[in-house]
Design a protein around this motif. Sequence first.
Motif, PDB file in Angstrom:
ATOM      1  N   ILE A  58      49.622  26.358  32.482  1.00  0.00           N
ATOM      2  CA  ILE A  58      49.109  25.930  33.786  1.00  0.00           C
ATOM      3  C   ILE A  58      47.696  26.478  33.989  1.00  0.00           C
ATOM      4  N   ILE A  59      46.832  25.644  34.566  1.00  0.00           N
ATOM      5  CA  ILE A  59      45.549  26.108  35.064  1.00  0.00           C
ATOM      6  C   ILE A  59      45.468  25.717  36.538  1.00  0.00           C
ATOM      7  N   ARG A  60      44.840  26.586  37.347  1.00  0.00           N
ATOM      8  CA  ARG A  60      44.817  26.354  38.792  1.00  0.00           C
ATOM      9  C   ARG A  60      43.677  27.145  39.397  1.00  0.00           C
ATOM     10  N   SER A  61      43.202  26.687  40.540  1.00  0.00           N
ATOM     11  CA  SER A  61      42.185  27.439  41.271  1.00  0.00           C
ATOM     12  C   SER A  61      42.803  28.511  42.144  1.00  0.00           C
ATOM     13  N   THR A  62      43.972  28.214  42.718  1.00  0.00           N
ATOM     14  CA  THR A  62      44.575  29.121  43.680  1.00  0.00           C
ATOM     15  C   THR A  62      45.117  30.373  42.996  1.00  0.00           C
ATOM     16  N   TYR A  63      44.893  31.508  43.653  1.00  0.00           N
ATOM     17  CA  TYR A  63      45.395  32.801  43.169  1.00  0.00           C
ATOM     18  C   TYR A  63      45.600  33.682  44.382  1.00  0.00           C
ATOM     19  N   ALA A  64      46.694  34.440  44.400  1.00  0.00           N
ATOM     20  CA  ALA A  64      46.903  35.389  45.495  1.00  0.00           C
ATOM     21  C   ALA A  64      45.903  36.534  45.417  1.00  0.00           C
ATOM     22  N   GLN A  65      45.483  36.909  44.193  1.00  0.00           N
ATOM     23  CA  GLN A  65      44.542  38.005  44.008  1.00  0.00           C
ATOM     24  C   GLN A  65      43.128  37.441  43.980  1.00  0.00           C
ATOM     25  N   ALA A  66      42.305  37.915  44.900  1.00  0.00           N
ATOM     26  CA  ALA A  66      40.952  37.371  45.054  1.00  0.00           C
ATOM     27  C   ALA A  66      40.111  37.556  43.804  1.00  0.00           C
ATOM     28  N   VAL A  67      40.349  38.642  43.045  1.00  0.00           N
ATOM     29  CA  VAL A  67      39.526  38.897  41.866  1.00  0.00           C
ATOM     30  C   VAL A  67      39.668  37.766  40.850  1.00  0.00           C
ATOM     31  N   TYR A  68      40.881  37.223  40.707  1.00  0.00           N
ATOM     32  CA  TYR A  68      41.079  36.116  39.764  1.00  0.00           C
ATOM     33  C   TYR A  68      40.597  34.789  40.358  1.00  0.00           C
ATOM     34  N   ALA A  69      40.810  34.602  41.669  1.00  0.00           N
ATOM     35  CA  ALA A  69      40.328  33.374  42.315  1.00  0.00           C
ATOM     36  C   ALA A  69      38.821  33.236  42.154  1.00  0.00           C
ATOM     37  N   ARG A  70      38.099  34.370  42.214  1.00  0.00           N
ATOM     38  CA  ARG A  70      36.638  34.314  42.058  1.00  0.00           C
ATOM     39  C   ARG A  70      36.232  33.939  40.633  1.00  0.00           C
ATOM     40  N   ALA A 356      41.073  32.797  29.897  1.00  0.00           N
ATOM     41  CA  ALA A 356      40.595  33.284  28.601  1.00  0.00           C
ATOM     42  C   ALA A 356      39.103  33.059  28.376  1.00  0.00           C
ATOM     43  N   PRO A 357      38.512  31.936  28.793  1.00  0.00           N
ATOM     44  CA  PRO A 357      37.072  31.791  28.573  1.00  0.00           C
ATOM     45  C   PRO A 357      36.247  32.868  29.270  1.00  0.00           C
ATOM     46  N   VAL A 358      36.671  33.257  30.483  1.00  0.00           N
ATOM     47  CA  VAL A 358      35.962  34.300  31.226  1.00  0.00           C
ATOM     48  C   VAL A 358      36.269  35.672  30.629  1.00  0.00           C
ATOM     49  N   VAL A 359      37.528  35.913  30.283  1.00  0.00           N
ATOM     50  CA  VAL A 359      37.898  37.178  29.658  1.00  0.00           C
ATOM     51  C   VAL A 359      37.086  37.387  28.380  1.00  0.00           C
ATOM     52  N   GLY A 360      37.001  36.359  27.550  1.00  0.00           N
ATOM     53  CA  GLY A 360      36.220  36.473  26.320  1.00  0.00           C
ATOM     54  C   GLY A 360      34.764  36.776  26.592  1.00  0.00           C
ATOM     55  N   LYS A 361      34.212  36.148  27.633  1.00  0.00           N
ATOM     56  CA  LYS A 361      32.812  36.407  27.986  1.00  0.00           C
ATOM     57  C   LYS A 361      32.633  37.855  28.442  1.00  0.00           C
ATOM     58  N   LEU A 363      34.529  40.520  27.685  1.00  0.00           N
ATOM     59  CA  LEU A 363      34.679  41.433  26.548  1.00  0.00           C
ATOM     60  C   LEU A 363      33.439  41.388  25.665  1.00  0.00           C
ATOM     61  N   CYS A 364      32.871  40.211  25.483  1.00  0.00           N
ATOM     62  CA  CYS A 364      31.622  40.072  24.740  1.00  0.00           C
ATOM     63  C   CYS A 364      30.510  40.858  25.431  1.00  0.00           C
ATOM     64  N   GLU A 365      30.379  40.686  26.742  1.00  0.00           N
ATOM     65  CA  GLU A 365      29.325  41.369  27.496  1.00  0.00           C
ATOM     66  C   GLU A 365      29.499  42.886  27.437  1.00  0.00           C
ATOM     67  N   LEU A 366      30.731  43.371  27.568  1.00  0.00           N
ATOM     68  CA  LEU A 366      30.978  44.811  27.466  1.00  0.00           C
ATOM     69  C   LEU A 366      30.560  45.337  26.094  1.00  0.00           C
ATOM     70  N   SER A 367      30.868  44.586  25.055  1.00  0.00           N
ATOM     71  CA  SER A 367      30.561  45.049  23.698  1.00  0.00           C
ATOM     72  C   SER A 367      29.065  45.073  23.427  1.00  0.00           C
ATOM     73  N   LEU A 368      28.301  44.216  24.134  1.00  0.00           N
ATOM     74  CA  LEU A 368      26.854  44.144  23.928  1.00  0.00           C
ATOM     75  C   LEU A 368      26.077  44.956  24.966  1.00  0.00           C
ATOM     76  N   ASP A 369      26.809  45.730  25.785  1.00  0.00           N
ATOM     77  CA  ASP A 369      26.194  46.533  26.857  1.00  0.00           C
ATOM     78  C   ASP A 369      25.405  45.670  27.830  1.00  0.00           C
ATOM     79  N   SER A 375      32.896  41.488  38.125  1.00  0.00           N
ATOM     80  CA  SER A 375      33.250  42.903  38.198  1.00  0.00           C
ATOM     81  C   SER A 375      34.468  43.197  37.320  1.00  0.00           C
ATOM     82  N   VAL A 376      34.335  44.230  36.506  1.00  0.00           N
ATOM     83  CA  VAL A 376      35.470  44.645  35.685  1.00  0.00           C
ATOM     84  C   VAL A 376      36.126  45.911  36.246  1.00  0.00           C
TER      85      VAL A 376
END
Length: 392
Positions: A58-70, A356-361, A363-369, A375-376
Amino acid sequence: MAALSQPVQATYDAIVIGAGIQGSFTAYHLAQRHRNTLLLEQFILPHSRGSSHGQSRIIRSTYAQAVYARMMPDSFHLWQQLEAEASTSLYRQTGLVVLGPAGDPDLESCRRSLDDGEVLSATTLAQRFPGLRIQAGEVALWDGTGGVLFAGRALRAVQDVFRRHGGTLQDGEKVLRIEPGTMVTVITSAGVYQAPRVIIAAGAWTGALVAPLGLCLPLQPLRIDVCYWRKKDPGSPDMGRASPCFVTTGLSQTPHSIYGLPALEYPGLVKVCYHYGSPTDPEERDQAPPGAPRPSIALLSRFISSYLPGLETQPAVVETCLYTNTPDEDFILDRHPQYSNIIIGAGFSGHGFKLAPVVGKLLCELSLDEEPSHSVAPFAITRFPNVLRAAL
């Protein structure tokens, strides 16, 4: 087993451990930034041992947690970008219904995440989607952006584009040890590799990989029953291919949510699953004895009787999947507290595929400083006490 004295076979700009959807997207973003990247997978691809196999999520815009909705608008955009790069369709828009008691806090949070999304009464729901029922005192929230991601196709697509950008994907190669340093050494069943940055996204195997690095992460692998249910009347449109996805929240009879997808994977079979499972060792996930109790199936049968009366109450097909849960069911996206060039993505708790596309981005950004694009802070390792141990 590779010996410590074995000469280094290759040096990369980055090494990603785990070629599930999170690790594959991390490698994809690194390759897009022209980093020479090695993506390691312990099993021969494709495989069904982890959390990224199967045909649908499933993919969806709605999320109870605002951090994921953003994060979700960015995620939708990146999925569309991958579709364009891979020249394939990865998403089918079906809409999504969130079912729950009127006034439920999580349901209200979901509604706010949709800018006061449309709330359907029982009568309206029955008119629009005859296969779905709600009970007295319950309502349904409509998310028109919701739909189905074609999971297996998506995993192949991101790996194909990664390779097209010059990345190296090696499967059937198990990581045996990680040695920290300015250049991190990764020793596998087939070779020894070095890189100035290593990203660990190994799903249910992450805990075992980071324990020798002095980390005791509170990760609990769960064995999930993935259930498919036959329609009583095969000719009925109820819960057919044109039906929406759904998730539940706040139902008194189910401590965790239930979710469902229309009949897409198996003709005439609707996917309805319980968002929880039994603690397991990922190495022994498939060794449950025949006839072992499966409480989630009894719970789902009761739910289907009340909410999906057009379905048979016993599953036609039962498959398995792994969740890797944190205690708060939020992700871990962070640097190792002692070795800042070792990055960890873990604990996706059964709701990480769509992101996953955002998570990958990230993790990539963290690894490249680089400054993270989201916000993580909510995903820091240090939110859990006593995770640091003396390295073995």
